[in-house]
Scaffold this motif. Sequence first.
Motif, PDB file in Angstrom:
ATOM      1  N   VAL A 131      -2.543  -3.696 -10.114  1.00  0.00           N
ATOM      2  CA  VAL A 131      -2.544  -3.785  -8.983  1.00  0.00           C
ATOM      3  C   VAL A 131      -3.559  -2.096  -8.252  1.00  0.00           C
ATOM      4  CG1 VAL A 131      -0.344  -2.991  -7.484  1.00  0.00           C
ATOM      5  CG2 VAL A 131       0.585  -4.218  -9.407  1.00  0.00           C
ATOM      6  N   GLN A 132      -3.790  -1.448  -9.164  1.00  0.00           N
ATOM      7  CA  GLN A 132      -4.355  -0.616  -8.385  1.00  0.00           C
ATOM      8  C   GLN A 132      -5.775  -1.037  -8.035  1.00  0.00           C
ATOM      9  OE1 GLN A 132      -2.630   3.621 -10.655  1.00  0.00           O
ATOM     10  NE2 GLN A 132      -4.075   2.106 -11.172  1.00  0.00           N
ATOM     11  N   ASP A 133      -6.615  -1.917  -8.715  1.00  0.00           N
ATOM     12  CA  ASP A 133      -7.464  -2.229  -8.329  1.00  0.00           C
ATOM     13  C   ASP A 133      -7.728  -3.500  -6.922  1.00  0.00           C
ATOM     14  OD1 ASP A 133      -8.585  -1.247 -10.228  1.00  0.00           O
ATOM     15  OD2 ASP A 133      -9.055  -3.554 -10.972  1.00  0.00           O
ATOM     16  N   MET A 134      -5.870  -4.193  -6.654  1.00  0.00           N
ATOM     17  CA  MET A 134      -6.451  -4.263  -5.867  1.00  0.00           C
ATOM     18  C   MET A 134      -5.895  -3.931  -4.594  1.00  0.00           C
ATOM     19  SD  MET A 134      -3.999  -8.082  -5.653  1.00  0.00           S
ATOM     20  CE  MET A 134      -4.009  -8.796  -3.825  1.00  0.00           C
ATOM     21  N   LEU A 135      -4.810  -2.802  -4.495  1.00  0.00           N
ATOM     22  CA  LEU A 135      -4.474  -1.929  -3.752  1.00  0.00           C
ATOM     23  C   LEU A 135      -5.619  -1.132  -3.479  1.00  0.00           C
ATOM     24  CD1 LEU A 135      -0.971  -1.457  -4.220  1.00  0.00           C
ATOM     25  CD2 LEU A 135      -1.549  -2.760  -2.518  1.00  0.00           C
ATOM     26  N   GLU A 136      -6.492  -0.590  -4.201  1.00  0.00           N
ATOM     27  CA  GLU A 136      -7.452   0.125  -3.655  1.00  0.00           C
ATOM     28  C   GLU A 136      -7.219   1.805  -3.662  1.00  0.00           C
ATOM     29  OE1 GLU A 136     -11.283  -1.694  -1.923  1.00  0.00           O
ATOM     30  OE2 GLU A 136      -9.572  -1.670  -0.488  1.00  0.00           O
ATOM     31  N   ARG A 137      -5.788   1.956  -4.416  1.00  0.00           N
ATOM     32  CA  ARG A 137      -5.544   3.240  -4.274  1.00  0.00           C
ATOM     33  C   ARG A 137      -4.761   3.161  -5.878  1.00  0.00           C
ATOM     34  NH1 ARG A 137      -3.024   4.266   0.626  1.00  0.00           N
ATOM     35  NH2 ARG A 137      -4.555   2.208   1.400  1.00  0.00           N
ATOM     36  N   PRO A 138      -4.094   4.846  -6.229  1.00  0.00           N
ATOM     37  CA  PRO A 138      -3.292   5.591  -7.335  1.00  0.00           C
ATOM     38  C   PRO A 138      -1.353   4.208  -7.280  1.00  0.00           C
ATOM     39  CG  PRO A 138      -2.929   6.700  -6.565  1.00  0.00           C
ATOM     40  CD  PRO A 138      -4.714   5.653  -5.829  1.00  0.00           C
ATOM     41  N   LEU A 139      -0.826   3.767  -8.332  1.00  0.00           N
ATOM     42  CA  LEU A 139      -0.071   3.670  -7.806  1.00  0.00           C
ATOM     43  C   LEU A 139       1.181   4.216  -8.639  1.00  0.00           C
ATOM     44  CD1 LEU A 139       2.196   0.965  -7.391  1.00  0.00           C
ATOM     45  CD2 LEU A 139       1.743   0.598  -9.568  1.00  0.00           C
ATOM     46  N   ILE A 140       2.049   4.998  -7.968  1.00  0.00           N
ATOM     47  CA  ILE A 140       3.111   5.796  -8.740  1.00  0.00           C
ATOM     48  C   ILE A 140       4.278   4.837  -8.874  1.00  0.00           C
ATOM     49  CG2 ILE A 140       4.473   8.242  -7.565  1.00  0.00           C
ATOM     50  CD1 ILE A 140       1.676   8.183  -7.135  1.00  0.00           C
ATOM     51  N   LEU A 141       4.810   4.634  -9.817  1.00  0.00           N
ATOM     52  CA  LEU A 141       6.032   4.168 -10.807  1.00  0.00           C
ATOM     53  C   LEU A 141       7.055   5.367 -10.593  1.00  0.00           C
ATOM     54  CD1 LEU A 141       3.930   1.742 -12.784  1.00  0.00           C
ATOM     55  CD2 LEU A 141       5.474   1.677 -10.948  1.00  0.00           C
TER      56      LEU A 141
END
Length: 309
Positions: A131-141
Amino acid sequence: MIADLPRLGLGLGLRNVHFEQILSQWPAVDWFEAISENFMDSGGRPRAVIRQVAERYPLVLHGVSLSIGSTDPLNRDYLLKLKQLADEVKPAWVSDHLCWTGVMGLNSHDLLPMPLTEESLAHVAGRVRQVQDMLERPLILENPSSYVRFTQSTMEEPQFLRSLAEETGCGLLLDVNNVFVSCFNAGTDPVAYLEAFPCERVVQMHLAGHQHMGTHIIDTHDRPVRPEVWELFRLAWAKTGGASTLLEWDGDIPSFDDCHAEVRKAERYMGGSFEGPRPAAESPAGDSVSNPVGFLVPKVMESAVLEET
């Protein structure tokens, strides 16, 4: 990247019942959080509103359908729409929940709990990286509210989230109300939960109201924050060093001014350490972050129910 994210102050969810007041008055709220799904598929007024809000206030996207814990393949169509929205409004960050929402292509519209095992940790970590690679940003969970625990779990939720953050570089959204709800339902100590939580990875916090049913608590987001949750927030605020804090109010939503007054109560529990928003030099997408504000969206029993727009 997580350490560089801004501290935005006190925000509100972006809700359609408040659109008119926000657009006509541009109230002095620090920032807004928008439910991603309410704007991803809209090319009409909701999309126009979120663009206008993003021009004036710091904005965060908060999802309820990523289903990071599901065994289904990641939904690439969903992620492409999410990325398109994020590229358009340039949120400070994008968040979702540690949960699964469906199986075999069916969406339950509930944020369902996961067994907390080494196997599920490896599974989720791999998906977070994708997900982070695809969004090109960190994911916050976010830690979800829960009503059951799995006997096969081999670790506590704070330990699971700590390991997940260390392995993937993701950030965490600490929902203080969810801590209280889940710990009451499980018969555990919410203070001990916070003491074990990786607060150094917390980018954002949530506050909300709940319904106490006697034997259990339901996370309803339809009333003011309970005193017990405020006291827990006092500890969380100190341990996170003042993470961006947002009030969720999704059922029986009062006026914008009443919602704003409710989140401003947080100032009483900050120990005199509140200095206002702290912008980052750059957002994750490389765009300057300034001037803060906020809106509202729906979650009932932490369900992924979308508001009508």
